[in-house]
Design a protein around this motif. Structure first.
Motif, mmCIF file in Angstrom:
data_model
loop_
_atom_site.group_PDB
_atom_site.id
_atom_site.type_symbol
_atom_site.label_atom_id
_atom_site.label_comp_id
_atom_site.label_asym_id
_atom_site.label_seq_id
_atom_site.Cartn_x
_atom_site.Cartn_y
_atom_site.Cartn_z
ATOM 1 N N SER A 149 0.830 -1.205 0.000
ATOM 2 C CA SER A 149 0.000 0.000 0.000
ATOM 3 C C SER A 149 0.865 1.256 0.000
ATOM 4 C CB SER A 149 -0.954 0.006 1.198
ATOM 5 O OG SER A 149 -0.245 0.091 2.420
ATOM 6 N N ALA A 150 2.011 1.209 0.690
ATOM 7 C CA ALA A 150 2.933 2.345 0.691
ATOM 8 C C ALA A 150 3.517 2.571 -0.703
ATOM 9 C CB ALA A 150 4.049 2.121 1.702
ATOM 10 N N ASP A 151 3.852 1.477 -1.404
ATOM 11 C CA ASP A 151 4.369 1.607 -2.760
ATOM 12 C C ASP A 151 3.316 2.203 -3.697
ATOM 13 O OD1 ASP A 151 6.796 0.540 -2.041
ATOM 14 O OD2 ASP A 151 6.336 -1.491 -2.726
ATOM 15 N N ILE A 152 2.081 1.733 -3.583
ATOM 16 C CA ILE A 152 1.005 2.246 -4.432
ATOM 17 C C ILE A 152 0.735 3.719 -4.122
ATOM 18 C CG2 ILE A 152 -1.447 2.047 -4.977
ATOM 19 C CD1 ILE A 152 -1.191 -0.963 -4.439
ATOM 20 N N GLU A 153 0.734 4.040 -2.837
ATOM 21 C CA GLU A 153 0.493 5.428 -2.446
ATOM 22 C C GLU A 153 1.571 6.341 -3.023
ATOM 23 O OE1 GLU A 153 -0.523 8.101 1.527
ATOM 24 O OE2 GLU A 153 -0.004 5.980 1.732
ATOM 25 N N ALA A 154 2.823 5.895 -2.999
ATOM 26 C CA ALA A 154 3.908 6.703 -3.555
ATOM 27 C C ALA A 154 3.705 6.938 -5.052
ATOM 28 C CB ALA A 154 5.246 6.014 -3.308
ATOM 29 N N LEU A 155 3.254 5.921 -5.777
ATOM 30 C CA LEU A 155 2.985 6.083 -7.215
ATOM 31 C C LEU A 155 1.860 7.070 -7.457
ATOM 32 C CD1 LEU A 155 3.133 2.357 -8.422
ATOM 33 C CD2 LEU A 155 4.828 4.135 -8.818
ATOM 34 N N VAL A 156 0.810 6.954 -6.656
ATOM 35 C CA VAL A 156 -0.345 7.849 -6.800
ATOM 36 C C VAL A 156 0.067 9.302 -6.556
ATOM 37 C CG1 VAL A 156 -2.538 8.504 -5.731
ATOM 38 C CG2 VAL A 156 -2.073 6.101 -6.266
ATOM 39 N N LEU A 157 0.840 9.529 -5.511
ATOM 40 C CA LEU A 157 1.285 10.889 -5.194
ATOM 41 C C LEU A 157 2.222 11.422 -6.264
ATOM 42 C CD1 LEU A 157 1.930 10.493 -1.355
ATOM 43 C CD2 LEU A 157 -0.044 11.569 -2.476
ATOM 44 N N GLU A 158 3.062 10.554 -6.814
ATOM 45 C CA GLU A 158 3.993 10.957 -7.865
ATOM 46 C C GLU A 158 3.251 11.469 -9.098
ATOM 47 O OE1 GLU A 158 7.390 8.885 -10.712
ATOM 48 O OE2 GLU A 158 6.853 7.947 -8.810
ATOM 49 N N LEU A 159 2.060 10.916 -9.344
ATOM 50 C CA LEU A 159 1.258 11.323 -10.495
ATOM 51 C C LEU A 159 0.438 12.581 -10.221
ATOM 52 C CD1 LEU A 159 -0.039 7.835 -11.685
ATOM 53 C CD2 LEU A 159 1.753 9.232 -12.735
ATOM 54 N N GLY A 160 0.522 13.105 -9.009
ATOM 55 C CA GLY A 160 -0.190 14.339 -8.694
ATOM 56 C C GLY A 160 -1.560 14.145 -8.097
ATOM 57 N N HIS A 161 -1.909 12.910 -7.735
ATOM 58 C CA HIS A 161 -3.204 12.641 -7.123
ATOM 59 C C HIS A 161 -3.098 12.718 -5.602
ATOM 60 C CE1 HIS A 161 -4.446 11.419 -11.091
ATOM 61 N NE2 HIS A 161 -3.531 10.473 -11.121
ATOM 62 N N LYS A 162 -4.239 12.653 -4.947
ATOM 63 C CA LYS A 162 -4.291 12.702 -3.486
ATOM 64 C C LYS A 162 -4.903 11.413 -2.962
ATOM 65 C CE LYS A 162 -6.433 15.262 0.349
ATOM 66 N NZ LYS A 162 -7.368 16.371 0.684
#
Length: 262
Positions: A149-162
């Protein structure tokens, strides 16, 4: 085999592509019609080294390259969310749609666009970046393994999402949506308390139309032949670029999002 017999099975798909590329069915059909007329009178010839489908798209692009810039000067309504892809430069738009919408490989796309795979990859990456910036949204992650979940969250944030919530059970996921409706859901199948991410998604979709991407080590539980099957399914262990691409495509092509104000 006649020209009609070769191309007829592929015409609905090239019409779909032309509509997405131009932002308008009438304009798209004009391009397709011009391509077919050029083939019929011999102004264009189908490539003998390509499959009929690839050859048809090559012919379409031969017409597009000679007239597309002129037609685009008329200006589509880019304030319309359904036409937001028109904000992406034509070349990147073509590469993105050929792979994401039409399902061509990078090498097939390179043949259609008369370029190489390296440029195709660069064009897709640019289109993806433009789409991600355009479609920033709130994301719910349903995943019970903390590292993943931490890895997925990092990808999501990298793309500019919240990320509005990370849920580990079906109950938590439904409660999270009640608190804040997300614009995208990323869901595992097997959750912490033995509950199912599939059931969590069903609960969520019953109250909120939202694009969903399943990220799971058990894809066979979704690919059962029953309908509806998920449009976006990523198998663990996942490649970060695959997740990023799926997020952009899911947000862009989800019909409900197109109904939202720009």
């Amino acid at each position: 085999m006649s020209l009609v017999a070769k191309l007829a099975p592929h015409l609905p798909y090239v019409r779909r592509y032309a509509r997405a590329l131009t932002g308008d069915q009438v304009s798209g059909d004009n391009y397709v019609r011009a391509s077919l007329e050029a083939l019929a009178v011999g102004d264009l010839e189908l490539s003998e080294s390509a499959t009929p489908r690839v050859a048809l798209y090559q012919a379409f692009h031969a017409i597009w390259e000679t007239t597309g810039a002129q037609l685009e000067e008329g200006g589509a309504d880019t304030a319309n969310p359904a036409q937001r892809l028109l904000r992406i430069p034509p070349r990147s738009r073509q590469a993105f749609l050929l792979t994401a919408l039409e399902g061509f490989t990078a090498s097939e796309t390179a043949a259609i666009l008369d370029t190489d795979v390296t440029e195709v990859d660069a064009l897709i990456a640019q289109a993806q970046a433009d789409i991600d910036a355009e479609l920033a949204t709130d994301v719910l992650i349903i995943e019970d393994e903390a590292v993943i979940s931490a890895d997925i969250e990092a990808l999501v944030l990298e793309l500019g999402h919240k990320v509005v919530a990370v849920s580990t059970t079906r109950t938590e996921a439904v409660e999270a949506v009640a608190q804040k409706r997300p614009g995208l859901v990323l869901a595992d199948i097997q959750l912490a308390d033995g509950s199912s991410g599939i059931d969590a998604v069903k609960d969520i979709l019953s109250i909120h139309d939202v694009p969903v991407i399943f990220i799971t080590a058990f894809p066979e539980r979704l690919l059962t032949g029953e309908r509806p099957e998920p449009t976006f399914l990523i198998t663990k262990p996942f490649q970060p670029d695959n997740v990023k691409a799926a997020i952009g495509q899911a947000l862009f092509f989800h019909p409900a999002r197109h109904a939202l104000p720009a």
